[in-house]
Motif scaffolding. Structure first.
Motif, PDB file in Angstrom:
ATOM      1  N   LEU A  64      41.071  -5.588  76.237  1.00 15.67           N
ATOM      2  CA  LEU A  64      40.637  -6.432  75.694  1.00 15.67           C
ATOM      3  C   LEU A  64      39.253  -6.108  75.162  1.00 15.67           C
ATOM      4  O   LEU A  64      38.710  -6.194  76.308  1.00 15.67           O
ATOM      5  N   ASP A  65      38.508  -6.560  74.580  1.00 15.61           N
ATOM      6  CA  ASP A  65      36.998  -6.768  74.111  1.00 15.61           C
ATOM      7  C   ASP A  65      37.229  -8.060  74.733  1.00 15.61           C
ATOM      8  O   ASP A  65      37.299  -8.827  74.254  1.00 15.61           O
ATOM      9  N   MET A  66      36.618  -8.636  76.273  1.00 12.74           N
ATOM     10  CA  MET A  66      36.192  -9.933  75.832  1.00 12.74           C
ATOM     11  C   MET A  66      35.322 -10.536  75.847  1.00 12.74           C
ATOM     12  O   MET A  66      34.560 -11.650  76.343  1.00 12.74           O
ATOM     13  N   GLN A  67      34.260  -9.626  75.115  1.00 10.09           N
ATOM     14  CA  GLN A  67      32.937 -10.212  74.357  1.00 10.09           C
ATOM     15  C   GLN A  67      33.186 -11.071  72.832  1.00 10.09           C
ATOM     16  O   GLN A  67      32.247 -11.507  72.480  1.00 10.09           O
ATOM     17  N   GLY A  68      34.126 -10.665  72.954  1.00 11.43           N
ATOM     18  CA  GLY A  68      34.823 -10.588  71.569  1.00 11.43           C
ATOM     19  C   GLY A  68      35.960 -11.454  70.928  1.00 11.43           C
ATOM     20  O   GLY A  68      36.237 -12.192  70.561  1.00 11.43           O
ATOM     21  N   TYR A  69      37.044 -10.080  70.500  1.00 10.15           N
ATOM     22  CA  TYR A  69      38.337 -10.478  70.073  1.00 10.15           C
ATOM     23  C   TYR A  69      38.666 -11.317  71.602  1.00 10.15           C
ATOM     24  O   TYR A  69      39.580 -11.891  70.527  1.00 10.15           O
ATOM     25  N   GLY A  70      39.109 -10.867  72.619  1.00  8.67           N
ATOM     26  CA  GLY A  70      39.532 -11.764  73.054  1.00  8.67           C
ATOM     27  C   GLY A  70      39.214 -13.750  73.317  1.00  8.67           C
ATOM     28  O   GLY A  70      39.997 -14.254  73.295  1.00  8.67           O
ATOM     29  N   PRO A  71      38.095 -13.647  73.446  1.00 12.82           N
ATOM     30  CA  PRO A  71      38.013 -15.096  72.934  1.00 12.82           C
ATOM     31  C   PRO A  71      38.214 -15.720  72.263  1.00 12.82           C
ATOM     32  O   PRO A  71      38.416 -16.729  71.722  1.00 12.82           O
ATOM     33  N   ALA A  72      38.067 -15.371  70.885  1.00 11.43           N
ATOM     34  CA  ALA A  72      38.305 -15.509  69.676  1.00 11.43           C
ATOM     35  C   ALA A  72      40.182 -15.411  69.708  1.00 11.43           C
ATOM     36  O   ALA A  72      40.805 -16.487  68.728  1.00 11.43           O
ATOM     37  N   ILE A  73      40.972 -14.828  69.949  1.00 16.46           N
ATOM     38  CA  ILE A  73      42.503 -15.025  70.570  1.00 16.46           C
ATOM     39  C   ILE A  73      42.892 -16.407  71.225  1.00 16.46           C
ATOM     40  O   ILE A  73      43.386 -17.331  70.280  1.00 16.46           O
ATOM     41  N   PHE A  74      42.223 -16.742  72.526  1.00 16.75           N
ATOM     42  CA  PHE A  74      41.841 -17.456  73.392  1.00 16.75           C
ATOM     43  C   PHE A  74      41.372 -19.204  72.271  1.00 16.75           C
ATOM     44  O   PHE A  74      42.388 -19.984  72.360  1.00 16.75           O
ATOM     45  N   GLY A  75      41.017 -18.518  70.770  1.00 16.61           N
ATOM     46  CA  GLY A  75      40.659 -20.128  70.341  1.00 16.61           C
ATOM     47  C   GLY A  75      41.359 -20.199  68.975  1.00 16.61           C
ATOM     48  O   GLY A  75      40.652 -21.112  68.018  1.00 16.61           O
ATOM     49  N   MET A  76      42.474 -19.755  68.947  1.00 17.62           N
ATOM     50  CA  MET A  76      42.828 -19.562  67.192  1.00 17.62           C
ATOM     51  C   MET A  76      44.239 -20.324  67.378  1.00 17.62           C
ATOM     52  O   MET A  76      44.197 -21.563  69.007  1.00 17.62           O
ATOM     53  N   ARG A  77      44.551 -20.876  66.233  1.00 15.06           N
ATOM     54  CA  ARG A  77      45.581 -22.039  66.345  1.00 15.06           C
ATOM     55  C   ARG A  77      46.854 -20.681  67.223  1.00 15.06           C
ATOM     56  O   ARG A  77      46.979 -19.838  67.204  1.00 15.06           O
ATOM     57  N   PRO A  78      47.569 -21.797  67.915  1.00 14.62           N
ATOM     58  CA  PRO A  78      49.098 -20.886  68.332  1.00 14.62           C
ATOM     59  C   PRO A  78      49.851 -20.056  67.790  1.00 14.62           C
ATOM     60  O   PRO A  78      50.050 -18.499  68.415  1.00 14.62           O
TER      61      PRO A  78
END
Length: 249
Positions: A64-78
């Motif tokens: 997983l792209d941990m510089q982009g998509y990963g942090p974005a997922i962790f910041g989403m609504r559940p």
């Protein structure tokens, strides 16, 4: 497609992951492109075999792209994060569902979801620098992710699989071969020619027979017992025999 390169020569399809500057790490666009491609292949008889490789990147896939998509997922609504997780994990199911046998050519690192893509393939061809990690646990998540807890014990047995899933340690190409994880260990330059040779051999067989063999392997991995396994094989063989001797029916 921007994140993938798909070409077809005869009935051999070749899918190349195409984010070399990001080590082929997954972002949302790559997920979407893979979803669309696997949906197109599901009922496509023009493509008989699929070869997957990592192209010009330093490794097959860093996960997983941990510089982009990963942090974005962790910041989403559940609910949105759950949907993002489910979309990625269902790519492994799509790889098992498409009728084409998948030959995966791996050079360098295959980590996280990249490792899972390798496991979801039917045949694994490794360069001598290939290495694998169920890296999910190394970023604070559970080690069982993206079907790793399903595939890895079935491929190498639970004893060693448990070790890799619980530690995130790297599996070398040599270990992968000794554990029966992969079929071939070749030079990086020889991966695609080796895969093409195997794909060509498969394409010389009855196309329906190849498809039903993949289906039977998938079903019988989880068969309730010998009788269930035999029933699947008997059904397939009689259907194939009837089709061969009654081509117009």
């Amino acid at each position: 497609m921007e994140r993938l390169i798909f070409t077809c020569e005869g009935r051999i399809g070749r899918l190349t992951l195409n984010r070399p500057d990001k080590y082929n790490a997954f972002d949302e666009e790559m997920v979407s492109e893979l979803e669309a491609l696997f949906a197109r292949l599901m009922y496509n008889e023009e493509v008989g075999v699929l070869i997957i490789d990592g192209g010009e990147a330093k490794g097959f896939c860093a996960g997983l792209d941990m510089q982009g998509y990963g942090p974005a997922i962790f910041g989403m609504r559940p609910v949105d994060a759950y949907n993002a997780q489910a979309r990625m994990s269902r790519l492994m199911l799509a790889m098992r569902r498409i009728p084409q046998p998948i030959l995966c050519c791996v050079h360098g690192a295959a980590a996280g979801i990249g490792f899972s893509m390798v496991m979801a393939s039917d045949i694994r061809i490794l360069a001598d620098n290939a290495r694998f990690s169920a890296a999910y646990i190394n970023i604070g998540l559970g080690g069982a992710d993206m079907a790793s807890s399903y595939f890895l014990p079935r491929l190498i047995g639970s004893g060693r699989a448990n070790e890799y899933l619980l530690t995130g340690n790297w599996m070398s190409a040599e270990d992968a071969m000794s554990l029966g994880f992969a079929s071939r260990l070749v030079t990086q330059e020889a991966m695609i020619p080796t895969a093409t040779e195997l794909a060509t051999l498969m394409l010389s067989k009855n196309p329906l027979g190849i498809r039903m063999t993949k289906e039977a392997i998938n079903a019988n991995i989880d068969a309730g017992g010998l009788e269930s396994c035999l029933q699947m094989e008997d059904r397939n063989q009689m259907l194939m025999a009837f089709a061969m001797h009654n081509p117009n029916q």
